[in-house]
Design a protein around this motif. Structure first.
Motif, PDB file in Angstrom:
ATOM      1  N   GLU A 169       5.436  94.574  69.019  1.00  0.00           N
ATOM      2  CA  GLU A 169       5.084  95.280  67.785  1.00  0.00           C
ATOM      3  C   GLU A 169       6.200  95.179  66.752  1.00  0.00           C
ATOM      4  OE1 GLU A 169       3.701  99.795  66.674  1.00  0.00           O
ATOM      5  OE2 GLU A 169       2.595  98.634  68.163  1.00  0.00           O
ATOM      6  N   LEU A 170       7.444  95.317  67.188  1.00  0.00           N
ATOM      7  CA  LEU A 170       8.565  95.158  66.248  1.00  0.00           C
ATOM      8  C   LEU A 170       8.578  93.757  65.664  1.00  0.00           C
ATOM      9  CD1 LEU A 170      11.164  95.945  64.822  1.00  0.00           C
ATOM     10  CD2 LEU A 170      12.403  95.458  66.949  1.00  0.00           C
ATOM     11  N   PHE A 171       8.372  92.755  66.513  1.00  0.00           N
ATOM     12  CA  PHE A 171       8.379  91.366  66.039  1.00  0.00           C
ATOM     13  C   PHE A 171       7.263  91.145  65.022  1.00  0.00           C
ATOM     14  CE2 PHE A 171       6.958  86.948  66.344  1.00  0.00           C
ATOM     15  CZ  PHE A 171       8.132  86.271  66.068  1.00  0.00           C
ATOM     16  N   ALA A 172       6.047  91.606  65.343  1.00  0.00           N
ATOM     17  CA  ALA A 172       4.906  91.386  64.453  1.00  0.00           C
ATOM     18  C   ALA A 172       5.085  92.104  63.119  1.00  0.00           C
ATOM     19  CB  ALA A 172       3.621  91.851  65.141  1.00  0.00           C
ATOM     20  N   GLN A 173       5.574  93.346  63.167  1.00  0.00           N
ATOM     21  CA  GLN A 173       5.767  94.086  61.923  1.00  0.00           C
ATOM     22  C   GLN A 173       6.867  93.467  61.060  1.00  0.00           C
ATOM     23  OE1 GLN A 173       6.447  98.217  62.767  1.00  0.00           O
ATOM     24  NE2 GLN A 173       4.379  98.578  63.536  1.00  0.00           N
ATOM     25  N   THR A 174       7.933  93.010  61.709  1.00  0.00           N
ATOM     26  CA  THR A 174       9.027  92.383  60.961  1.00  0.00           C
ATOM     27  C   THR A 174       8.544  91.115  60.280  1.00  0.00           C
ATOM     28  OG1 THR A 174      10.627  93.277  62.534  1.00  0.00           O
ATOM     29  CG2 THR A 174      11.374  91.474  61.129  1.00  0.00           C
ATOM     30  N   ASP A 181       1.962  91.914  54.805  1.00  0.00           N
ATOM     31  CA  ASP A 181       0.874  92.412  55.646  1.00  0.00           C
ATOM     32  C   ASP A 181       1.061  93.911  55.893  1.00  0.00           C
ATOM     33  OD1 ASP A 181      -0.390  90.013  55.901  1.00  0.00           O
ATOM     34  OD2 ASP A 181       0.419  89.540  57.889  1.00  0.00           O
ATOM     35  N   SER A 182      -0.039  94.643  55.996  1.00  0.00           N
ATOM     36  CA  SER A 182       0.038  96.047  56.388  1.00  0.00           C
ATOM     37  C   SER A 182       0.420  96.119  57.862  1.00  0.00           C
ATOM     38  CB  SER A 182      -1.306  96.746  56.172  1.00  0.00           C
ATOM     39  OG  SER A 182      -1.642  96.749  54.810  1.00  0.00           O
TER      40      SER A 182
END
Length: 354
Positions: A169-174, A181-182
């Motif tokens: 999740e951290l990787f995707a959000q970063t 992206d939201s």
């Protein structure tokens, strides 16, 4: 003669790290078995540089003949299968939260209370919470020197403490932030990328979180029941490596030089403390390393007999997998493995499945 070792939860981040560390430290094993859920049966996991293990089904595995099982499959699964292993005189070292505060189940950090393994009268030993493990390693020599009365600790905990999904999740959000992206929020209560979240585990009635409660009760169980602990646990956008800012209040007057020297001599501690730019350890430098690193040691002038410091450790190693293997080593060194060991001679009735 070596031991037969089972690793439950072998496909998870901690399970894989346990297998890696068993090989690195040449644990005296004649056979190592990788266990996971039925959906992982047949998958391959690495053991050392040149060995591959095929995953077997934890649900149907017969623990008879196993000397020790290292569990990290999740609390509900450990609750069901750890007692099953113990009933076959297979000592269980459990890395989940389920058994930590159970009577008759010692909570062990080898640098702090290694001889507590003798108290495993029900065949199960618990590994503490990752943030507690590094804290008590640093506190132990200071407690012996000055007698700690109170600990105030703020943690800065890596997302790997929430498992692989937290890291993803951290990787995707970063990555998503660079293309506007939201953020997809699933593992944490708020966006974790470029943010900090003062909330780990569920809230309790007094306003603390379960993670903060764990740190308090586990520190007392491992180190001293009279120590008062206030923890504030914060999730930060770091992949691996927990950090802690710690202030302690002691019964005796503190001496900074003696504190430095005690920490330098303490097992499992590395002091890196230069009062200059970069003269301290940050979480990224702890990745893949075994010690608890202590920096920023100084007198706390806000309380009588106060001391403050910063400590950092790899939460997947010292906070989980390494500590688990070190407990196994303690058992082996004390000849407490095997169906005829002293541990089983004084064995109480094992825990029943839940």
């Amino acid at each position: 003669m070596g031991y037969k070792v089972a690793v439950a939860g072998a496909t998870g981040a901690v399970g894989r790290e346990i297998l890696r560390i068993l090989a690195e430290r040449n644990f005296p094993a004649d056979e190592v078995v990788a266990l996971a859920s039925s959906r992982s049966v047949g998958r391959e996991v690495s053991f050392g540089e040149d060995k591959v293990l095929k995953v077997q089904n934890l649900e149907t595995f017969d623990f008879k003949g196993c000397d020790i099982a290292l569990f990290s499959p999740g609390a509900e699964i450990s609750a069901k299968y750890a007692p099953k292993a113990a009933r076959e005189r297979c000592v269980v070292v459990d890395n989940t939260s389920h058994f930590r505060m159970e009577p008759g189940v010692p909570l062990v950090v080898p640098e702090v209370n290694a001889d507590a393994v003798y108290k495993a009268r029900r065949g199960i030993i618990a590994n503490p919470n990752c943030s507690t493990a590094q804290l008590v390693v640093a506190l132990k020599p200071l407690h012996e020197l000055f007698r700690i009365k109170r600990v105030v600790v703020s943690t800065y905990q890596a997302v790997s403490g929430a498992g692989k999904d937290g890291m993803d999740e951290l990787f995707a959000q970063t990555k998503g932030s660079f293309v506007h992206d939201s953020p997809d929020i699933a593992q944490f209560t708020k966006q974790i990328a470029f943010n900090v979240i003062p909330h780990i585990d569920r809230f309790l009635e007094d306003g603390s979180t379960k993670e903060e409660w764990k740190m308090a009760v586990e520190t007392r169980k491992i180190l001293d029941p009279d120590i008062r602990v206030l923890a504030t646990c914060v999730r930060v956008p770091v992949f691996i490596g927990h950090s802690e800012a710690v202030s302690i209040e002691c019964e005796k007057p503190v001496d900074l030089e003696k504190a430095w020297e005690a920490l330098r001599r303490a097992p499992g501690v590395v002091v890196q403390d230069k009062r200059e730019d970069g003269g301290y350890v940050t979480p990224i430098e702890s990745v893949g390393e075994d010690p608890v690193y202590v920096s920023r040691l100084r007198v706390d002038p806000s309380v009588e007999h106060g001391l403050a410091f910063w400590c950092v450790a790899d939460n997947l190693r010292k906070g989980a997998a390494l500590n688990t293997v070190q407990i196994a080593e303690c058992l082996a060194e004390r000849n407490l493995l095997g169906p005829h060991s002293e541990l089983w001679k004084k064995h109480e009735r094992p825990l029943e499945p839940q």
